[in-house]
Design a protein around this motif. Structure first.
Motif, PDB file in Angstrom:
ATOM      1  N   SER A 299      94.503 -41.593  37.119  1.00 50.97           N
ATOM      2  CA  SER A 299      93.900 -40.223  36.396  1.00 50.97           C
ATOM      3  C   SER A 299      95.091 -40.050  35.581  1.00 50.97           C
ATOM      4  CB  SER A 299      94.193 -39.002  37.581  1.00 50.97           C
ATOM      5  OG  SER A 299      93.965 -38.039  37.104  1.00 50.97           O
ATOM      6  N   ALA A 300      94.420 -39.810  34.211  1.00 50.78           N
ATOM      7  CA  ALA A 300      95.154 -39.253  32.913  1.00 50.78           C
ATOM      8  C   ALA A 300      94.999 -37.797  32.608  1.00 50.78           C
ATOM      9  CB  ALA A 300      94.900 -40.191  31.927  1.00 50.78           C
ATOM     10  N   ARG A 301      95.909 -37.165  32.428  1.00 49.72           N
ATOM     11  CA  ARG A 301      95.813 -35.738  32.113  1.00 49.72           C
ATOM     12  C   ARG A 301      95.898 -35.540  30.520  1.00 49.72           C
ATOM     13  NH1 ARG A 301      94.034 -31.086  34.605  1.00 49.72           N
ATOM     14  NH2 ARG A 301      94.817 -29.132  33.778  1.00 49.72           N
ATOM     15  N   LEU A 302      94.788 -35.015  29.670  1.00 48.86           N
ATOM     16  CA  LEU A 302      94.829 -35.096  28.374  1.00 48.86           C
ATOM     17  C   LEU A 302      94.364 -33.693  27.919  1.00 48.86           C
ATOM     18  CD1 LEU A 302      92.492 -38.415  27.930  1.00 48.86           C
ATOM     19  CD2 LEU A 302      95.098 -38.210  27.924  1.00 48.86           C
ATOM     20  N   VAL A 303      94.831 -33.344  26.598  1.00 49.60           N
ATOM     21  CA  VAL A 303      94.542 -32.339  25.925  1.00 49.60           C
ATOM     22  C   VAL A 303      93.734 -32.762  24.540  1.00 49.60           C
ATOM     23  CG1 VAL A 303      95.135 -30.500  24.154  1.00 49.60           C
ATOM     24  CG2 VAL A 303      96.526 -30.831  26.500  1.00 49.60           C
ATOM     25  N   LEU A 304      92.236 -32.439  24.670  1.00 47.68           N
ATOM     26  CA  LEU A 304      91.238 -32.864  23.926  1.00 47.68           C
ATOM     27  C   LEU A 304      90.896 -32.172  22.786  1.00 47.68           C
ATOM     28  CD1 LEU A 304      88.676 -34.825  26.566  1.00 47.68           C
ATOM     29  CD2 LEU A 304      90.751 -36.068  25.211  1.00 47.68           C
ATOM     30  N   SER A 305      91.004 -32.665  21.568  1.00 46.36           N
ATOM     31  CA  SER A 305      90.284 -31.992  20.574  1.00 46.36           C
ATOM     32  C   SER A 305      89.127 -33.040  19.856  1.00 46.36           C
ATOM     33  CB  SER A 305      91.452 -31.664  19.266  1.00 46.36           C
ATOM     34  OG  SER A 305      91.716 -33.108  18.708  1.00 46.36           O
ATOM     35  N   ALA A 306      88.073 -32.337  19.388  1.00 50.09           N
ATOM     36  CA  ALA A 306      86.936 -32.887  19.163  1.00 50.09           C
ATOM     37  C   ALA A 306      86.618 -33.110  17.556  1.00 50.09           C
ATOM     38  CB  ALA A 306      85.840 -32.721  19.964  1.00 50.09           C
ATOM     39  N   ALA A 307      85.816 -34.044  17.035  1.00 53.28           N
ATOM     40  CA  ALA A 307      85.437 -34.100  15.484  1.00 53.28           C
ATOM     41  C   ALA A 307      84.283 -34.662  15.657  1.00 53.28           C
ATOM     42  CB  ALA A 307      86.586 -34.721  14.985  1.00 53.28           C
ATOM     43  N   ARG A 308      83.328 -34.145  14.555  1.00 45.82           N
ATOM     44  CA  ARG A 308      81.952 -34.931  14.327  1.00 45.82           C
ATOM     45  C   ARG A 308      82.454 -36.250  14.003  1.00 45.82           C
ATOM     46  NH1 ARG A 308      77.850 -31.044  12.811  1.00 45.82           N
ATOM     47  NH2 ARG A 308      77.404 -32.182  10.919  1.00 45.82           N
ATOM     48  N   ARG A 309      81.364 -37.161  14.131  1.00 45.45           N
ATOM     49  CA  ARG A 309      81.302 -38.448  13.820  1.00 45.45           C
ATOM     50  C   ARG A 309      80.192 -38.787  13.327  1.00 45.45           C
ATOM     51  NH1 ARG A 309      81.461 -43.460  16.908  1.00 45.45           N
ATOM     52  NH2 ARG A 309      81.058 -42.179  19.021  1.00 45.45           N
ATOM     53  N   SER A 310      80.203 -39.544  11.848  1.00 46.05           N
ATOM     54  CA  SER A 310      78.893 -39.667  11.176  1.00 46.05           C
ATOM     55  C   SER A 310      78.971 -41.282  10.744  1.00 46.05           C
ATOM     56  CB  SER A 310      78.874 -39.027   9.966  1.00 46.05           C
ATOM     57  OG  SER A 310      78.933 -37.594  10.029  1.00 46.05           O
ATOM     58  N   ASN A 311      77.779 -41.932  10.702  1.00 42.25           N
ATOM     59  CA  ASN A 311      77.758 -43.356  10.340  1.00 42.25           C
ATOM     60  C   ASN A 311      78.133 -43.479   8.777  1.00 42.25           C
ATOM     61  OD1 ASN A 311      75.238 -42.352   9.213  1.00 42.25           O
ATOM     62  ND2 ASN A 311      74.014 -43.355  10.642  1.00 42.25           N
ATOM     63  N   LYS A 312      77.715 -44.604   8.117  1.00 40.22           N
ATOM     64  CA  LYS A 312      77.648 -44.845   6.879  1.00 40.22           C
ATOM     65  C   LYS A 312      76.678 -44.093   5.909  1.00 40.22           C
ATOM     66  CE  LYS A 312      79.404 -49.628   7.630  1.00 40.22           C
ATOM     67  NZ  LYS A 312      79.381 -51.154   7.183  1.00 40.22           N
ATOM     68  N   LEU A 313      75.687 -43.675   6.488  1.00 36.74           N
ATOM     69  CA  LEU A 313      74.671 -42.965   5.757  1.00 36.74           C
ATOM     70  C   LEU A 313      74.893 -41.421   5.670  1.00 36.74           C
ATOM     71  CD1 LEU A 313      71.335 -44.898   6.833  1.00 36.74           C
ATOM     72  CD2 LEU A 313      72.945 -45.256   4.761  1.00 36.74           C
TER      73      LEU A 313
END
Length: 787
Positions: free
Chosen positions: A421-435
């Motif tokens: 079990s890993a305790r993490l603080v997560l922040s999220a960002a949008r991910r786009s492809n090459k287009l």
């Protein structure tokens, strides 16, 4: 060697002048054939000298009218064809340059070496097209300078020499060739070119080629023409060597090699056509029509092909550069020291770096395709889903502290014994492809696994300290009470003295236990984010409290039985009248007792002065304790307010205590909304200043909740009045404690004035209270931490 260097100086000066007239940005040239390059430079100098000599000492042939419709009706069409096409090329390259300028791409093109090369090529091609369209428009509009071919006339032929065309050749041919020889920039950012000497020579021998046709001297004409062809062959050697070099530079290099080879051959064909009208083998107008078509092919078409080839190469280089950046970025993510997780729009894992695999024990090949919701506790899945949805909607999603357990998926059931079990603080960002299309979310985490374990250890330690301190305090109270009783009743002075020594030791131990309990309570408050230690809101007169503390300290002794205030030390109370403040009276007493006793420990001569001050706005008060003691070193000023820390923490320290007094004082003052500070100089003394607000801050409305958060009062049963009335005169006390020592102490202390009913546990107390035949006690003494 010195003489050789001196001999080259005139040549260097001439070449420097030539480069300044038509700069080619030739720093870092390739020089594939050094001897030929040097020969090109010598030929350039010879051609310039010959041109100047002929111009000064020989006469040119007369001029003649331009070729009219009567002489050749199609000549104007060919001239207009060349003028319009070259104008179109100039407009195209000008629009390209304007777009770069207007769209703000100029700094990008200037800073990037690859794009800078394209920008320089654009400027050179613009100049070539401008010269082409200008000269051909002048020739079309009859604004031209046309000579009769004297050498052709001498040999019986007929030749028309358009001087503007030769001017255009002199200016444009070297630039077109130098563009073909352009290389990638050097490391210092300087431009590099492989055929600068031969390019310059091409433009220079065009001058003597024109002179050879119009000079009115047989030998001078043929010498000039011969030197022009010699220069062509010398220049061709360097250019063809560069062609051979380009063929190994990939597909773009092969195309550039073919174009440069075409230019070399085309110049040779120009030379052949140049000679044919002299003996009259072709007409003069046919020669000039060929030049119109050739110029468009040689300069316009070739320049466009070179630019297109360069743009294709740049596109290929940009693609390779992006692939390298992508590989570097993927490597960086995969080997990052922080956990990185990527999911697609459906929430399935498609990125799982090595750090996550290390923390969870789940390898990438098994994590790919799993639903991210199955990798977190069921109770937190809704929060994770909200984080993903907000991120996809480009909203501020914040962060989420969550455990990645990897035990909710049946697909990895065979790895359960390896998972962690890993305790993490997560922040999220949008991910786009090459287009640029949105394909998912990337989570970047901060590993709190060790921190969470540390927090748990701290919580357990604090709980342990609280429980152990309570368990120590209970028997200590018993010891103190019993010893006090024995000491008061003891007649033997020696035995009484020893009992008092036991009492002093027990009191010191009790102080230590109480301090540890206080610190455990404060740490629990910090860890839980709420006030566990309740502060009472009392009307406090600080002068009275300080007076009581000073009186107490003056009568206190240390662990050796000596007075706490050393002989010769003056304890001065200069506290003036202050406004009544809202505070916890007991805690304030504890704070000032700790500060004054601390000053007494480290002051061996001089004085200890307590003084006060009220702020002008009436919102706060200050009390300072100044001593003339040993002082505190600068690096220890912050550390002394930490728990279990003292200025001298070595085993050889001579002062008693474990370093909790100042820490507790700081915590208590800050809970009141105030602050404590210290100023000290080694060998001079220290001054501790406590600032307290007149009105306490509202810590989660603790005062309002204190009455509700404490133990609930047991309501009197309605059957109490029906119970048998007690005839005894003594009030009844119900003592509930599982410690026999405490029960004995209570009985010894109170049995003279009260009736005591002893209950050794809670069940026995409830059983007593539940029996309606038992009298109702007036007071219940209860151990709140009793099992």
């Amino acid at each position: 060697m010195a003489e050789d260097a001196e001999a080259y100086k005139p040549l260097d000066s001439v070449l420097a002048l030539m480069w300044s007239i038509i700069p080619q940005h030739c720093s870092g040239d390739l020089a594939l054939t050094p001897m030929t390059s040097k020969l090109c430079n010598w030929c350039s100098v010879v051609c310039v000298v010959m041109a100047i000599w002929v111009h000064c000492f020989y006469k040119y042939a007369d001029t003649r009218p331009t070729v009219g419709p009567d002489e050749d009706p199609t000549m104007d069409i060919f001239l207009m064809y060349a003028a319009v096409l070259s104008l179109a090329g100039f407009v195209f390259e000008t629009c390209f340059a304007l777009n770069i300028k207007l769209l703000g791409y100029q700094p990008t093109y200037e800073s990037d070496l690859m794009l800078r090369r394209r920008l320089r090529m654009n400027r050179k091609i613009m100049f070539v097209f401008l010269m082409l369209t200008t000269m051909y428009h002048l020739m079309t509009l009859d604004y031209q300078y046309v000579h009769k071919g004297w050498l052709a006339k001498y040999h019986g032929g007929h030749q028309i020499v358009y001087s503007f065309r030769y001017i255009e050749w002199v200016c444009c041919a070297p630039i077109v060739l130098s563009i073909s020889g352009q290389l990638d920039h050097a490391e210092d950012g300087g431009a590099r070119n492989g055929i600068v000497p031969s390019s310059m020579l091409t433009g220079i021998y065009c001058i003597i080629s024109w002179q050879g046709l119009v000079v009115e001297d047989f030998w001078a004409g043929w010498i000039l023409i011969t030197m022009a062809f010699i220069s062509y062959f010398v220049a061709s050697v360097e250019q063809l060597a560069f062609v051979w070099y380009l063929k190994d530079q990939g597909r773009e290099g092969v195309l550039r090699a073919c174009l440069l080879f075409y230019l070399v051959v085309m110049i040779g064909i120009y030379g052949v056509v140049y000679l044919l009208p002299i003996p009259g083998w072709i007409s003069a107008t046919s020669e000039n029509k060929f030049y119109c078509v050739g110029d468009i092919s040689f300069k316009f078409g070739t320049s466009l092909m070179i630019m297109a080839t360069n743009d294709l190469k740049n596109s290929h280089d940009l693609k390779k550069r992006s692939e390298v950046l992508e590989d570097d970025f993927n490597y960086l993510i995969d080997n990052a020291s922080v956990p990185v997780i990527g999911v697609d729009r459906d929430g399935h894992v498609d990125l799982w770096n090595k750090k996550v695999a290390e923390l969870t024990g789940l390898p990438l090949e098994r994590a790919s395709g799993l639903c991210i919701q199955d990798l977190v506790p069921a109770s937190r899945r809704k929060e994770l889903e909200n984080l993903v949805q907000k991120t996809l909607a480009d909203e501020d999603a914040g962060t989420l502290e969550i455990s990645v357990t990897c035990d909710g998926s049946e697909e990895i059931a065979d790895l359960q014994h390896k998972l962690k079990s890993a305790r993490l603080v997560l922040s999220a960002a949008r991910r786009s492809n090459k287009l640029g299309r949105l394909i998912g979310v990337t989570f970047i985490g901060c590993d709190l696994t060790e921190i969470a374990a540390y927090r748990e250890a701290e919580t357990r330690k604090t709980r342990f300290l609280g429980v152990v301190s309570h368990e120590l305090r209970s028997p200590l109270h018993g010891i103190i009470g019993l010893v006090t009783t024995l000491a008061d009743a003891e007649q033997d002075k020696m035995r009484a003295k020893r009992l008092n020594m036991i009492l002093n030791c027990a009191n010191r131990l009790l102080d230590l236990v109480v301090n540890i309990m206080e610190m455990a309570s404060l740490q629990t408050q910090r860890q839980g984010g709420r006030t566990k230690m309740i502060l009472h809101r009392d009307p406090v007169e600080l002068p009275k409290i300080i007076e009581e503390v000073v009186t107490l300290v003056k009568s206190s002794v240390d662990k050796r039985g000596k007075a706490l205030v050393h002989p010769g030390i003056e304890l001065i109370n200069n506290v003036s009248t202050m406004p009544i403040i809202e505070a916890d009276a007991h805690k304030c007493t504890q704070v000032f007792f700790n500060l004054i006793t601390n000053a007494c420990k480290f002051t061996h001569s001089g004085s200890i002065t307590i003084c006060s001050n009220a702020s002008s706005d009436g919102e706060s008060v200050e009390v300072s304790v100044a001593d003339t003691g040993t002082g505190i070193q600068a690096e220890a000023l912050e550390r002394i307010f930490q728990a279990f820390e003292q200025e001298d923490s070595s085993e050889a320290r001579c002062q008693e205590g474990i370093g909790l007094g100042l820490s507790i004082a700081k915590e208590v003052v800050e809970m009141h909304g105030g602050n404590i500070s210290v100023q000290s100089e080694v060998g001079v003394g220290s001054t501790f200043t406590v600032r307290l607000p007149v009105t306490m801050i509202d810590l989660a409305k603790q005062a309002d909740k204190s009455s509700l958060s404490g133990p609930a009062m047991m309501p009197r049963s309605k059957t109490v009045d029906s119970r048998t009335s007690r005839q005894a005169e003594k009030p009844l006390i119900l003592s509930v404690d599982d410690d026999e020592c405490n029960q004995t102490l209570i009985r010894d202390l109170l049995q003279g004035d009260f009736d005591i009913y002893k209950a050794m546990d809670g069940h026995e107390a409830l059983s007593y209270m539940g029996d309606s035949d038992n009298p109702v006690p007036e007071i219940i003494l209860l151990d709140v931490m009793m099992p």
